[in-house]
Structure formats: structure tokens, C-alpha cells
Write a protein that holds these residues in place. Structure first.
Motif, PDB file in Angstrom:
ATOM      1  N   TRP A  15      24.499  20.686 -14.105  1.00 43.46           N
ATOM      2  CA  TRP A  15      24.923  20.973 -12.738  1.00 43.46           C
ATOM      3  C   TRP A  15      25.527  22.370 -12.575  1.00 43.46           C
ATOM      4  N   SER A  16      25.807  23.041 -13.667  1.00 42.15           N
ATOM      5  CA  SER A  16      26.291  24.417 -13.520  1.00 42.15           C
ATOM      6  C   SER A  16      25.116  25.372 -13.286  1.00 42.15           C
ATOM      7  N   ARG A  17      23.899  24.912 -13.531  1.00 39.65           N
ATOM      8  CA  ARG A  17      22.705  25.725 -13.262  1.00 39.65           C
ATOM      9  C   ARG A  17      21.993  25.276 -11.996  1.00 39.65           C
ATOM     10  N   PHE A  18      21.821  23.980 -11.862  1.00 36.73           N
ATOM     11  CA  PHE A  18      21.230  23.388 -10.666  1.00 36.73           C
ATOM     12  C   PHE A  18      22.224  22.340 -10.176  1.00 36.73           C
ATOM     13  N   PRO A  19      23.095  22.688  -9.233  1.00 37.79           N
ATOM     14  CA  PRO A  19      24.167  21.774  -8.815  1.00 37.79           C
ATOM     15  C   PRO A  19      23.662  20.491  -8.163  1.00 37.79           C
ATOM     16  N   PHE A  20      24.536  19.499  -8.154  1.00 46.14           N
ATOM     17  CA  PHE A  20      24.265  18.233  -7.493  1.00 46.14           C
ATOM     18  C   PHE A  20      23.808  18.505  -6.052  1.00 46.14           C
ATOM     19  N   GLY A  21      22.712  17.861  -5.665  1.00 46.43           N
ATOM     20  CA  GLY A  21      22.200  18.007  -4.308  1.00 46.43           C
ATOM     21  C   GLY A  21      21.115  19.061  -4.153  1.00 46.43           C
ATOM     22  N   THR A  22      20.815  19.805  -5.215  1.00 46.35           N
ATOM     23  CA  THR A  22      19.749  20.808  -5.129  1.00 46.35           C
ATOM     24  C   THR A  22      18.422  20.085  -4.912  1.00 46.35           C
ATOM     25  N   GLY A  57      22.370  14.929 -17.702  1.00 45.40           N
ATOM     26  CA  GLY A  57      22.236  14.333 -19.027  1.00 45.40           C
ATOM     27  C   GLY A  57      22.834  15.267 -20.058  1.00 45.40           C
ATOM     28  N   SER A  58      23.451  14.702 -21.070  1.00 44.03           N
ATOM     29  CA  SER A  58      24.131  15.533 -22.075  1.00 44.03           C
ATOM     30  C   SER A  58      23.163  16.472 -22.787  1.00 44.03           C
ATOM     31  N   ALA A  59      21.912  16.079 -22.942  1.00 43.88           N
ATOM     32  CA  ALA A  59      20.933  16.942 -23.615  1.00 43.88           C
ATOM     33  C   ALA A  59      20.525  18.136 -22.745  1.00 43.88           C
ATOM     34  N   LEU A  60      20.853  18.096 -21.466  1.00 45.32           N
ATOM     35  CA  LEU A  60      20.473  19.169 -20.553  1.00 45.32           C
ATOM     36  C   LEU A  60      21.540  20.256 -20.436  1.00 45.32           C
ATOM     37  N   ILE A  61      22.747  19.964 -20.901  1.00 47.49           N
ATOM     38  CA  ILE A  61      23.869  20.889 -20.752  1.00 47.49           C
ATOM     39  C   ILE A  61      23.581  22.171 -21.540  1.00 47.49           C
ATOM     40  N   GLY A  62      23.742  23.304 -20.853  1.00 52.79           N
ATOM     41  CA  GLY A  62      23.509  24.592 -21.496  1.00 52.79           C
ATOM     42  C   GLY A  62      22.057  25.022 -21.514  1.00 52.79           C
ATOM     43  N   THR A  63      21.199  24.244 -20.879  1.00 53.99           N
ATOM     44  CA  THR A  63      19.779  24.593 -20.830  1.00 53.99           C
ATOM     45  C   THR A  63      19.383  24.796 -19.374  1.00 53.99           C
ATOM     46  N   ASP A  90      28.323  23.429  -5.757  1.00 55.24           N
ATOM     47  CA  ASP A  90      29.172  23.474  -6.948  1.00 55.24           C
ATOM     48  C   ASP A  90      30.436  22.641  -6.720  1.00 55.24           C
ATOM     49  N   VAL A  91      30.965  22.686  -5.497  1.00 56.11           N
ATOM     50  CA  VAL A  91      32.190  21.943  -5.163  1.00 56.11           C
ATOM     51  C   VAL A  91      31.943  20.443  -5.295  1.00 56.11           C
ATOM     52  N   GLU A  92      30.838  19.962  -4.734  1.00 55.35           N
ATOM     53  CA  GLU A  92      30.512  18.533  -4.843  1.00 55.35           C
ATOM     54  C   GLU A  92      30.288  18.142  -6.306  1.00 55.35           C
ATOM     55  N   SER A  93      29.637  19.019  -7.053  1.00 54.63           N
ATOM     56  CA  SER A  93      29.412  18.757  -8.472  1.00 54.63           C
ATOM     57  C   SER A  93      30.744  18.570  -9.187  1.00 54.63           C
ATOM     58  N   LEU A  94      31.703  19.460  -8.916  1.00 50.84           N
ATOM     59  CA  LEU A  94      33.024  19.363  -9.554  1.00 50.84           C
ATOM     60  C   LEU A  94      33.765  18.096  -9.139  1.00 50.84           C
ATOM     61  N   LYS A  95      33.635  17.690  -7.879  1.00 53.33           N
ATOM     62  CA  LYS A  95      34.286  16.463  -7.410  1.00 53.33           C
ATOM     63  C   LYS A  95      33.773  15.243  -8.176  1.00 53.33           C
ATOM     64  N   ALA A 137      31.712  25.719 -17.065  1.00 53.51           N
ATOM     65  CA  ALA A 137      30.699  26.658 -16.571  1.00 53.51           C
ATOM     66  C   ALA A 137      30.760  26.774 -15.044  1.00 53.51           C
ATOM     67  N   LEU A 138      30.983  25.660 -14.351  1.00 52.67           N
ATOM     68  CA  LEU A 138      31.106  25.693 -12.891  1.00 52.67           C
ATOM     69  C   LEU A 138      32.346  26.473 -12.459  1.00 52.67           C
ATOM     70  N   GLN A 139      33.450  26.274 -13.172  1.00 49.49           N
ATOM     71  CA  GLN A 139      34.675  26.991 -12.833  1.00 49.49           C
ATOM     72  C   GLN A 139      34.509  28.483 -13.073  1.00 49.49           C
ATOM     73  N   LYS A 140      33.865  28.844 -14.167  1.00 50.54           N
ATOM     74  CA  LYS A 140      33.618  30.259 -14.457  1.00 50.54           C
ATOM     75  C   LYS A 140      32.726  30.861 -13.375  1.00 50.54           C
ATOM     76  N   LYS A 141      31.707  30.125 -12.994  1.00 48.62           N
ATOM     77  CA  LYS A 141      30.788  30.562 -11.951  1.00 48.62           C
ATOM     78  C   LYS A 141      31.540  30.764 -10.635  1.00 48.62           C
ATOM     79  N   GLY A 142      32.465  29.856 -10.335  1.00 49.93           N
ATOM     80  CA  GLY A 142      33.278  29.975  -9.119  1.00 49.93           C
ATOM     81  C   GLY A 142      34.164  31.195  -9.151  1.00 49.93           C
ATOM     82  N   THR A 143      34.728  31.501 -10.311  1.00 48.91           N
ATOM     83  CA  THR A 143      35.570  32.687 -10.463  1.00 48.91           C
ATOM     84  C   THR A 143      34.749  33.948 -10.263  1.00 48.91           C
TER      85      THR A 143
END
Length: 172
Positions: free
Chosen positions: A74-81, A98-104, A135-140, A157-163
């Protein structure tokens, strides 16, 4: 023509032109969000009989109808994309992770059967983004699940992206 009428005409034309103008300032964070056609995106497939079960990350049933479910980091393609596969015109919405998708940059596409999953395999496809998620909905949604290391990675990653986005906006 009197000077008053000339002034009013010039003022009217100037305000009309100004109302039609668009903001051309683009920050790096906004540039990424504006990209609506992504090429060579790695995709895999999954089905309900796998570990995640019948439900997506928000507890709803996985969709295999008009707009189908998909999972991503969700840090690359956020929830709702919401996106469309350029070749097949199938539409998907990111409602799972999915855990296997994180960082990819991989998107996992929901398929109704194991046979469809097997037929899909791993493909690189072009996609058209119809709507970027939040990103906000993803974090919620991720917040209450922060005890899991894979979720912690997405949150960081989402927080860094927000910063980075906030810094880019402050430079405008």
C-alpha cells in the motif's frame, strides 16, 4: 470607446483568461500521482483458497465481478487505487495486501479459481490508473495491525512518503 468601457473590457478579458489558467507548478510527489499509465508492472495472481481466505484487508468478500480485487504494497499502490489492465480491459481495485508484496512493485490480481491463477502465472503488463487510492485511508486501516512486521514496513514507507510530500508542498 470611452476609457471606462475600455478599462472594463480589458478587466473582463484579463479575469476570463486568469480563470482559465491552470497551475503549472508540479512537485516531485505530485508528478508520481499524475502518472496514469504505468508500463511493465509485475503481476501475479491469487485466489480465495490460499492463506488469506475469502476476505480482503477490510473484511469484505474478495470481488471477482465487474471490478475485481487486487493486493499490493500500500505504500506503492494505496488502498482504493483503481486500475485497468491495458490489454484485457479488466478493472481492479486495491483492497488487499500481502506480506510477500511489501517492498515490491508487484500487484497480485484476484482470480476466481486455481486454474485461472495457474494460467496467469507471473506477467508484466501495462496498466492505466483510473483513480489513485489514499495514503491516509491506508494508514487508518494498517494502524491497528502495526504489531506485524510487514505492516510496520508499509506504515514506515507511507509515513516517509507523507513527509516527502509535505516537504515538496512547502517548496511551492
Amino acid at each position: 470607446m470611452s476609457k471606462v468601457l475600455q478599462f472594463l473590457l480589458v478587466a473582463f478579458v484579463a479575469s476570463f483568461i486568469a480563470s482559465c489558467a491552470t497551475n503549472t507548478t508540479v512537485t516531485p510527489a505530485r508528478t508520481a500521482k499524475k502518472s496514469n499509465h504505468l508500463q511493465n508492472v509485475r503481476t501475479t495472481a491469487y485466489t480465495r483458497s490460499e492463506k488469506g481466505g475469502h476476505r480482503n484487508a477490510v473484511g469484505m468478500y474478495l470481488s471477482g465481478k465487474n471490478v475485481m480485487s487486487a493486493a499490493s504494497d500500500w505504500s506503492r499502490f494505496p488502498f482504493g487505487t483503481r486500475f485497468r489492465l491495458a490489454d484485457t480491459k479488466e478493472e481492479y481495485v486495491i483492497d488487499d495486501y500481502g506480506s510477500a508484496l511489501i517492498g515490491t512493485g508487484t500487484i497480485d490480481l484476484y482470480k476466481k479459481t486455481k486454474l485461472e491463477v495457474k494460467r496467469w502465472g507471473v506477467r508484466r503488463v501495462n496498466i492505466d490508473i483510473l483513480h489513485w487510492g489514499s495514503d491516509v485511508e491506508s494508514l487508518k486501516i494498517l494502524g491497528p495491525r502495526a504489531k506485524h512486521s510487514s505492516v510496520q514496513r508499509m506504515i514506515a514507507a507511507l509515513q516517509k512518503k507523507g513527509t516527502e510530500h509535505a516537504i515538496a508542498q512547502s517548496l511551492d
